[in-house]
Write an enzyme that holds these catalytic residues in place. Structure first.
Site, PDB file in Angstrom:
ATOM      1  N   ILE A   1      -6.366   5.136  -7.968  1.00 10.57           N
ATOM      2  CA  ILE A   1      -5.127   5.834  -7.714  1.00 10.57           C
ATOM      3  C   ILE A   1      -4.445   5.321  -6.438  1.00 10.57           C
ATOM      4  O   ILE A   1      -5.090   4.682  -5.610  1.00 10.57           O
ATOM      5  CB  ILE A   1      -5.391   7.358  -7.529  1.00 10.57           C
ATOM      6  CG1 ILE A   1      -6.423   7.611  -6.441  1.00 10.57           C
ATOM      7  CG2 ILE A   1      -5.693   8.024  -8.815  1.00 10.57           C
ATOM      8  CD1 ILE A   1      -6.684   9.063  -6.105  1.00 10.57           C
ATOM      9  N   ASN A   2      -3.179   5.671  -6.309  1.00  8.32           N
ATOM     10  CA  ASN A   2      -2.501   5.495  -5.031  1.00  8.32           C
ATOM     11  C   ASN A   2      -2.903   6.685  -4.135  1.00  8.32           C
ATOM     12  O   ASN A   2      -3.735   7.499  -4.530  1.00  8.32           O
ATOM     13  CB  ASN A   2      -0.980   5.443  -5.255  1.00  8.32           C
ATOM     14  CG  ASN A   2      -0.305   4.527  -4.248  1.00  8.32           C
ATOM     15  OD1 ASN A   2      -0.605   4.601  -3.052  1.00  8.32           O
ATOM     16  ND2 ASN A   2       0.576   3.674  -4.716  1.00  8.32           N
TER      17      ASN A   2
ATOM     18  N   GLY B   1      -9.686   0.087   0.097  1.00 12.19           N
ATOM     19  CA  GLY B   1      -8.633   0.043   1.108  1.00 12.19           C
ATOM     20  C   GLY B   1      -9.105   0.588   2.431  1.00 12.19           C
ATOM     21  O   GLY B   1      -9.451  -0.156   3.364  1.00 12.19           O
TER      22      GLY B   1
ATOM     23  N   GLY C   1      -9.145   7.335   1.546  1.00  5.73           N
ATOM     24  CA  GLY C   1     -10.503   7.424   2.082  1.00  5.73           C
ATOM     25  C   GLY C   1     -11.313   8.510   1.394  1.00  5.73           C
ATOM     26  O   GLY C   1     -10.934   9.041   0.344  1.00  5.73           O
TER      27      GLY C   1
ATOM     28  N   ASN D   1      -1.373   8.248   5.919  1.00  6.70           N
ATOM     29  CA  ASN D   1      -0.416   7.247   6.381  1.00  6.70           C
ATOM     30  C   ASN D   1       0.957   7.460   5.765  1.00  6.70           C
ATOM     31  O   ASN D   1       1.079   7.945   4.649  1.00  6.70           O
ATOM     32  CB  ASN D   1      -0.936   5.827   6.111  1.00  6.70           C
ATOM     33  CG  ASN D   1      -0.433   5.255   4.799  1.00  6.70           C
ATOM     34  OD1 ASN D   1       0.689   4.732   4.713  1.00  6.70           O
ATOM     35  ND2 ASN D   1      -1.244   5.384   3.753  1.00  6.70           N
ATOM     36  N   ALA D   2       1.951   7.086   6.572  1.00  3.86           N
ATOM     37  CA  ALA D   2       3.330   7.040   6.075  1.00  3.86           C
ATOM     38  C   ALA D   2       3.948   5.781   6.667  1.00  3.86           C
ATOM     39  O   ALA D   2       4.884   5.834   7.456  1.00  3.86           O
ATOM     40  CB  ALA D   2       4.108   8.274   6.479  1.00  3.86           C
ATOM     41  N   ILE D   3       3.338   4.635   6.299  1.00  5.11           N
ATOM     42  CA  ILE D   3       3.818   3.351   6.827  1.00  5.11           C
ATOM     43  C   ILE D   3       5.270   3.134   6.370  1.00  5.11           C
ATOM     44  O   ILE D   3       6.080   2.589   7.097  1.00  5.11           O
ATOM     45  CB  ILE D   3       2.934   2.179   6.295  1.00  5.11           C
ATOM     46  CG1 ILE D   3       1.444   2.428   6.562  1.00  5.11           C
ATOM     47  CG2 ILE D   3       3.405   0.827   6.832  1.00  5.11           C
ATOM     48  CD1 ILE D   3       0.913   2.066   7.896  1.00  5.11           C
ATOM     49  N   GLY D   4       5.569   3.597   5.161  1.00  4.36           N
ATOM     50  CA  GLY D   4       6.943   3.470   4.653  1.00  4.36           C
ATOM     51  C   GLY D   4       7.194   2.155   3.954  1.00  4.36           C
ATOM     52  O   GLY D   4       8.317   1.651   3.926  1.00  4.36           O
TER      53      GLY D   4
ATOM     54  N   CYS E   1       6.770   5.190  -5.937  1.00  6.13           N
ATOM     55  CA  CYS E   1       7.978   5.348  -5.132  1.00  6.13           C
ATOM     56  C   CYS E   1       9.026   6.179  -5.886  1.00  6.13           C
ATOM     57  O   CYS E   1       9.018   6.229  -7.112  1.00  6.13           O
ATOM     58  CB  CYS E   1       8.523   3.977  -4.792  1.00  6.13           C
ATOM     59  SG  CYS E   1       8.363   2.876  -6.192  1.00  6.13           S
TER      60      CYS E   1
HETATM   61  C1  LIG Z   1      -2.241   2.036   5.457  1.00  6.27           C
HETATM   62  C2  LIG Z   1      -2.102   2.019   3.959  1.00  6.27           C
HETATM   63  C3  LIG Z   1      -1.062   1.309   3.369  1.00  6.27           C
HETATM   64  C4  LIG Z   1      -0.933   1.271   1.970  1.00  6.27           C
HETATM   65  N1  LIG Z   1       0.085   0.544   1.400  1.00  6.27           N
HETATM   66  C5  LIG Z   1       0.174   0.449   0.045  1.00  6.27           C
HETATM   67  C6  LIG Z   1       1.144  -0.380  -0.584  1.00  6.27           C
HETATM   68  O1  LIG Z   1       1.927  -1.081   0.068  1.00  6.27           O
HETATM   69  N2  LIG Z   1       1.190  -0.402  -1.939  1.00  6.27           N
HETATM   70  C7  LIG Z   1       0.321   0.316  -2.729  1.00  6.27           C
HETATM   71  O2  LIG Z   1       0.389   0.229  -3.964  1.00  6.27           O
HETATM   72  N3  LIG Z   1      -0.639   1.086  -2.160  1.00  6.27           N
HETATM   73  C8  LIG Z   1      -0.726   1.163  -0.810  1.00  6.27           C
HETATM   74  N4  LIG Z   1      -1.721   1.935  -0.237  1.00  6.27           N
HETATM   75  C9  LIG Z   1      -2.666   2.667  -1.111  1.00  6.27           C
HETATM   76  C10 LIG Z   1      -3.966   1.890  -1.304  1.00  6.27           C
HETATM   77  O3  LIG Z   1      -3.742   0.655  -1.943  1.00  6.27           O
HETATM   78  C11 LIG Z   1      -4.975   2.724  -2.140  1.00  6.27           C
HETATM   79  O4  LIG Z   1      -4.436   2.941  -3.431  1.00  6.27           O
HETATM   80  C12 LIG Z   1      -5.302   4.073  -1.500  1.00  6.27           C
HETATM   81  O5  LIG Z   1      -5.356   3.973  -0.095  1.00  6.27           O
HETATM   82  C13 LIG Z   1      -6.620   4.663  -2.013  1.00  6.27           C
HETATM   83  O6  LIG Z   1      -7.702   3.774  -1.761  1.00  6.27           O
HETATM   84  P1  LIG Z   1      -8.660   3.885  -0.452  1.00  6.27           P
HETATM   85  O7  LIG Z   1      -9.129   5.295  -0.354  1.00  6.27           O
HETATM   86  O8  LIG Z   1      -9.746   2.894  -0.702  1.00  6.27           O
HETATM   87  O9  LIG Z   1      -7.806   3.499   0.713  1.00  6.27           O
HETATM   88  C14 LIG Z   1      -1.864   1.989   1.161  1.00  6.27           C
HETATM   89  C15 LIG Z   1      -2.908   2.707   1.770  1.00  6.27           C
HETATM   90  C16 LIG Z   1      -3.048   2.732   3.144  1.00  6.27           C
HETATM   91  C17 LIG Z   1      -4.187   3.508   3.758  1.00  6.27           C
END
Ligand SMILES: Cc1cc2nc3c(=O)[nH]c(=O)nc-3n(C[C@H](O)[C@H](O)[C@H](O)COP(=O)(O)O)c2cc1C
Length: 311
Positions: free
Chosen positions: A198-199, A272, A224, A71-74, A134
């Site tokens: 992690i992020n 997430g 994921g 993703n690159a929601i931004g 960021c």
């Molecule tokens: C669509 C999407 C949007 C995300 N937006 C944020 C965000 O706004 N702030 C943040 O700290 N992490 C954001 N993340 C990262 C998630 O919080 C998480 O750290 C990451 O996706 C790894 O966990 P997962 O594999 O369970 O998704 C986002 C992830 C995804 C997939």
């Protein structure tokens, strides 16, 4: 034998289970907070917010590429002033369910992190997550704060100064660094009460037929199942480096994945992308699956299993 005890203590917070809705997934409205609480989540994290509103990136912004999501929601968000109202409402709605609310902030400069934190503190979240993945816009190369011990620590100090001692802070680390344990130690030294890790992991997906990247932004963050081993390694390294609680996040799709995260040293477990694959119900189902796993393995509490795989 009685059933496994899933209750989880994160800093001063009592959670009925260790599953935490990760930031940016559905934490964008109070009705979605409510939905997460109703399906049995342990705690929810709101989407990261900045001082000013942000529109985010043009479409396409997200894709399931086979072994996870990119993703690159931004960092789309309504800005801190609006977010204060959303969080205050969210806190009120979550109260009867005993589900703590975690706010999340980001900014482009150290000073702005302090400003956003001071505003968001007005909503009295239970915990403030500081997303430092960021870019530092004041840095010549725009290096993310999370990549350099000094800038990660400077952000933590700025947020700590802005919110005082009453609001606990979790700093959210990025996986694409050489030594995540050192970054964790730097932010803890600077006043972080907990670490979220992690992020997403930076990546690129290319459409061979179109001969170009799929995302409009070209690159994005991987999440994921593809990143679970990276997250487990990061959590283990952080657990060795610091004593504070860790919200282990990245690729948790089942209760057994959650168990692995706790075995690596996590206190709570962020979820997430599993919501993408399994629906919002995943936030409760993963907790139930974790309970069933513990029961089958004869593990009575989370404390009993925490960090067992890394000793
Ligand atoms: C669509 C999407 C949007 C995300 N937006 C944020 C965000 O706004 N702030 C943040 O700290 N992490 C954001 N993340 C990262 C998630 O919080 C998480 O750290 C990451 O996706 C790894 O966990 P997962 O594999 O369970 O998704 C986002 C992830 C995804 C997939």
């Amino acid at each position: 034998m009685g059933s496994a005890d899933l209750t989880c203590r994160l800093l001063g917070l009592e959670m009925k289970n260790p599953i935490v809705l990760a930031s940016g997934i559905i934490g964008t409205s109070s009705s979605l907070f409510l939905r997460a609480a109703q399906v049995g989540v342990g705690a929810v994290t709101a989407k990261s917010c900045s001082l000013q509103p942000r529109a985010g990136h043009p479409n396409p912004v997200a894709l399931d590429w086979g072994a996870g999501v990119i993703n690159a929601i931004g960092l789309t968000n309504p800005g801190a002033e609006e977010e204060v109202h959303l969080l205050a409402e969210g806190r009120r709605i979550l109260e009867p369910y005993g589900v703590p609310l975690i706010a999340s902030i980001f900014a482009g400069t150290v000073e702005e992190f302090g400003q956003v934190a001071a505003l968001i503190a007005q909503a009295r979240p239970h915990l403030l997550e500081v997303n430092i993945s960021c870019p530092n816009v004041a840095d010549e190369f725009g290096t993310p704060f999370a990549a350099v011990c000094e800038s990660a620590a400077a952000v933590t100090e700025s947020v700590r100064r802005a919110v005082g001692k009453d609001l606990p802070i979790a700093v959210k680390l990025a996986p694409n660094v050489y030594n995540i344990g050192r970054i964790a130690a730097a932010v803890v030294e600077a006043g972080a009460d907990a670490i979220t890790a992690i992020n997403t992991m930076p990546g690129m997906v290319i459409d061979a037929h179109a001969r170009r990247p799929v995302l409009h932004n070209r690159t994005g963050g991987l999440s994921g199942m593809a990143i679970k081993p990276i997250a487990l390694r990061c959590v283990a390294e952080i657990a060795h480096a610091v004593k504070v609680p860790i919200i282990g996040t990245g690729g948790v799709n089942t209760g057994e994945d959650a168990a692995e995260m706790i075995l690596a040293g996590a206190t709570a477990v962020g979820v997430g992308t599993a919501v993408w694959y399994r629906g919002v119900e995943a936030l409760g189902t993963i907790a139930q699956e974790l309970g069933a796993f513990m029961q089958a393995e004869g593990i009575r509490s989370l404390d009993e299993m925490r960090g067992q795989a890394i000793r």
